[in-house]
Design a protein around this motif. Structure first.
Motif, PDB file in Angstrom:
ATOM      1  N   LEU A  66      -2.791 -12.348  23.211  1.00  0.00           N
ATOM      2  CA  LEU A  66      -1.852 -13.563  23.514  1.00  0.00           C
ATOM      3  C   LEU A  66      -0.613 -13.337  22.217  1.00  0.00           C
ATOM      4  CD1 LEU A  66      -4.311 -16.268  24.109  1.00  0.00           C
ATOM      5  CD2 LEU A  66      -3.101 -14.798  25.708  1.00  0.00           C
ATOM      6  N   LEU A  67       0.489 -13.153  22.826  1.00  0.00           N
ATOM      7  CA  LEU A  67       1.634 -13.020  21.885  1.00  0.00           C
ATOM      8  C   LEU A  67       2.663 -13.984  22.143  1.00  0.00           C
ATOM      9  CD1 LEU A  67       2.078  -9.115  21.314  1.00  0.00           C
ATOM     10  CD2 LEU A  67       1.983 -10.899  19.272  1.00  0.00           C
ATOM     11  N   CYS A  68       2.460 -15.480  22.113  1.00  0.00           N
ATOM     12  CA  CYS A  68       3.139 -16.426  22.729  1.00  0.00           C
ATOM     13  C   CYS A  68       3.876 -17.062  21.376  1.00  0.00           C
ATOM     14  CB  CYS A  68       2.387 -17.554  23.427  1.00  0.00           C
ATOM     15  SG  CYS A  68       1.687 -16.481  24.799  1.00  0.00           S
ATOM     16  N   GLY A  69       5.099 -17.101  21.447  1.00  0.00           N
ATOM     17  CA  GLY A  69       5.860 -18.170  20.257  1.00  0.00           C
ATOM     18  C   GLY A  69       6.210 -17.139  19.149  1.00  0.00           C
ATOM     19  N   VAL A  70       6.010 -15.998  19.205  1.00  0.00           N
ATOM     20  CA  VAL A  70       6.296 -14.970  18.170  1.00  0.00           C
ATOM     21  C   VAL A  70       7.663 -14.287  18.473  1.00  0.00           C
ATOM     22  CG1 VAL A  70       5.465 -12.692  17.131  1.00  0.00           C
ATOM     23  CG2 VAL A  70       4.031 -14.501  17.954  1.00  0.00           C
ATOM     24  N   PHE A  71       8.129 -13.767  19.517  1.00  0.00           N
ATOM     25  CA  PHE A  71       9.129 -12.678  19.760  1.00  0.00           C
ATOM     26  C   PHE A  71      10.281 -13.618  19.410  1.00  0.00           C
ATOM     27  CE2 PHE A  71       6.576  -9.635  22.600  1.00  0.00           C
ATOM     28  CZ  PHE A  71       6.217  -9.007  21.417  1.00  0.00           C
ATOM     29  N   ARG A 122       9.273 -15.069  25.276  1.00  0.00           N
ATOM     30  CA  ARG A 122      10.573 -14.927  24.395  1.00  0.00           C
ATOM     31  C   ARG A 122      11.477 -15.820  25.173  1.00  0.00           C
ATOM     32  NH1 ARG A 122      14.062 -12.699  20.007  1.00  0.00           N
ATOM     33  NH2 ARG A 122      16.143 -13.255  21.256  1.00  0.00           N
ATOM     34  N   HIS A 123      12.519 -16.487  24.507  1.00  0.00           N
ATOM     35  CA  HIS A 123      13.265 -17.388  24.911  1.00  0.00           C
ATOM     36  C   HIS A 123      14.365 -16.496  25.604  1.00  0.00           C
ATOM     37  CE1 HIS A 123      16.481 -16.535  22.180  1.00  0.00           C
ATOM     38  NE2 HIS A 123      15.742 -16.570  21.283  1.00  0.00           N
ATOM     39  N   ARG A 124      15.376 -17.048  26.528  1.00  0.00           N
ATOM     40  CA  ARG A 124      16.202 -16.213  27.282  1.00  0.00           C
ATOM     41  C   ARG A 124      17.468 -16.661  26.738  1.00  0.00           C
ATOM     42  NH1 ARG A 124      14.067 -13.047  32.180  1.00  0.00           N
ATOM     43  NH2 ARG A 124      15.861 -11.950  31.360  1.00  0.00           N
ATOM     44  N   GLY A 125      17.766 -17.191  25.685  1.00  0.00           N
ATOM     45  CA  GLY A 125      19.146 -17.563  25.085  1.00  0.00           C
ATOM     46  C   GLY A 125      19.615 -16.183  24.606  1.00  0.00           C
ATOM     47  N   ALA A 126      21.028 -16.136  24.486  1.00  0.00           N
ATOM     48  CA  ALA A 126      21.614 -15.045  23.956  1.00  0.00           C
ATOM     49  C   ALA A 126      21.211 -14.774  22.513  1.00  0.00           C
ATOM     50  CB  ALA A 126      23.236 -15.179  23.811  1.00  0.00           C
ATOM     51  N   PRO A 166      14.561 -15.079  35.410  1.00  0.00           N
ATOM     52  CA  PRO A 166      15.483 -15.615  34.472  1.00  0.00           C
ATOM     53  C   PRO A 166      16.107 -16.800  34.411  1.00  0.00           C
ATOM     54  CG  PRO A 166      16.160 -13.544  35.682  1.00  0.00           C
ATOM     55  CD  PRO A 166      15.108 -14.103  36.628  1.00  0.00           C
ATOM     56  N   ASP A 167      15.998 -17.421  35.580  1.00  0.00           N
ATOM     57  CA  ASP A 167      16.681 -18.820  35.641  1.00  0.00           C
ATOM     58  C   ASP A 167      15.789 -20.071  35.133  1.00  0.00           C
ATOM     59  OD1 ASP A 167      14.831 -19.045  37.692  1.00  0.00           O
ATOM     60  OD2 ASP A 167      16.446 -19.257  39.208  1.00  0.00           O
ATOM     61  N   ARG A 168      14.578 -19.757  34.645  1.00  0.00           N
ATOM     62  CA  ARG A 168      13.503 -20.556  34.358  1.00  0.00           C
ATOM     63  C   ARG A 168      14.109 -20.975  32.820  1.00  0.00           C
ATOM     64  NH1 ARG A 168       8.645 -21.267  36.768  1.00  0.00           N
ATOM     65  NH2 ARG A 168       8.643 -23.196  35.485  1.00  0.00           N
ATOM     66  N   GLY A 169      14.878 -20.296  32.202  1.00  0.00           N
ATOM     67  CA  GLY A 169      15.177 -20.519  30.766  1.00  0.00           C
ATOM     68  C   GLY A 169      14.197 -20.196  29.633  1.00  0.00           C
ATOM     69  N   GLU A 208      16.174 -22.279  18.251  1.00  0.00           N
ATOM     70  CA  GLU A 208      16.127 -23.562  19.055  1.00  0.00           C
ATOM     71  C   GLU A 208      15.190 -23.702  20.415  1.00  0.00           C
ATOM     72  OE1 GLU A 208      19.769 -25.054  19.786  1.00  0.00           O
ATOM     73  OE2 GLU A 208      20.604 -25.120  17.822  1.00  0.00           O
ATOM     74  N   ARG A 209      14.987 -22.801  20.971  1.00  0.00           N
ATOM     75  CA  ARG A 209      14.524 -22.541  22.256  1.00  0.00           C
ATOM     76  C   ARG A 209      12.988 -22.167  22.124  1.00  0.00           C
ATOM     77  NH1 ARG A 209      18.785 -20.840  26.757  1.00  0.00           N
ATOM     78  NH2 ARG A 209      17.202 -21.997  28.103  1.00  0.00           N
TER      79      ARG A 209
END
Length: 213
Positions: free
Chosen positions: A116-121, A150-154, A178-181, A210-211
């Motif tokens: 589990l690698l959640c909240g890391v990348f 991994r968040h999908r922000g720029a 991708p549209d899940r954010g 932030e995300r």
């Protein structure tokens, strides 16, 4: 960053983190459901309060097969995870208060069936993401799965992360739209696990996005 209060958003219905958590938990269920009979090893890096795994395991038919190690540096979050595991009677779940970036903490738990690698990348550099993906070939057994976020922000690094896994003999099993954010991915290792190199630092947190990760 106060990593304990960061978890509060999980309790807000409809929040970004609450939605992502549900998706991650569903993917963990899918991995456990499809695992062969017998003991299962799970390792969680930067496990926080353990909500990913501990939200699934108590009611799952494979709960007694799972031996898990959740590694979390924040002692408050680690204590919450440990209390939750004990309250659920999950004697096979160990919570370790330590720096999850160091490979030493996994030496007797790998090769694992689920990583589990959640909240890391979302909180480390691109170089460290790629390095960590590479180390997954030491953490995963053949057929083992990695569930990651991994968040999908720029800049959107999800496509690159997929490519890095797939260049290292990991097959893409599932990827959120991708549209899940937010990005949640599952990659399964088809290669032969390499021996774990001890004393290696996989990543260093550079600050919370932030995300989220």
């Amino acid at each position: 960053m106060d990593w304990q209060s960061w978890h509060d958003e999980y309790d807000v219905p409809g929040s970004h983190l609450a939605q992502r958590l549900r998706v991650v938990q569903q993917q963990i269920r899918t991995v456990l459901d499809g695992s062969p009979p017998g003991p299962l090893r799970v390792v969680g890096l930067c496990a926080g309060q353990g909500r990913d795994l501990l939200g699934v395991l108590p009611g799952h038919p494979r709960r007694k097969d799972v031996r898990a190690r959740l590694v979390e540096r924040d002692p408050r979050n680690a204590a919450i995870a440990g209390d939750a595991a004990r309250a659920a009677g999950l004697t096979g779940v160990e919570v370790v208060t330590a720096d999850a970036a160091l490979t030493d903490h996994y030496r007797d738990m790998v090769p694992a069936d689920l990583v589990l690698l959640c909240g890391v990348f979302g909180n480390i550099t691109d170089e460290d993401i790629e390095r960590t993906v590479g180390v997954c070939a030491q953490l995963c057994g053949t057929g083992g799965a990695v569930v990651w976020t991994r968040h999908r922000g720029a800049p959107d690094r999800v496509p690159a992360i997929c490519a890095w896994f797939e260049e290292r003999a990991f097959d893409r099993q599932w990827l959120s739209a991708p549209d899940r954010g937010f990005g949640v991915g599952v990659h399964r290792f088809r290669g032969e696990p390499r021996p774990l190199r001890e004393g290696v630092r996989m990543f260093t947190f550079v600050g919370a996005e932030e995300r989220g990760g």
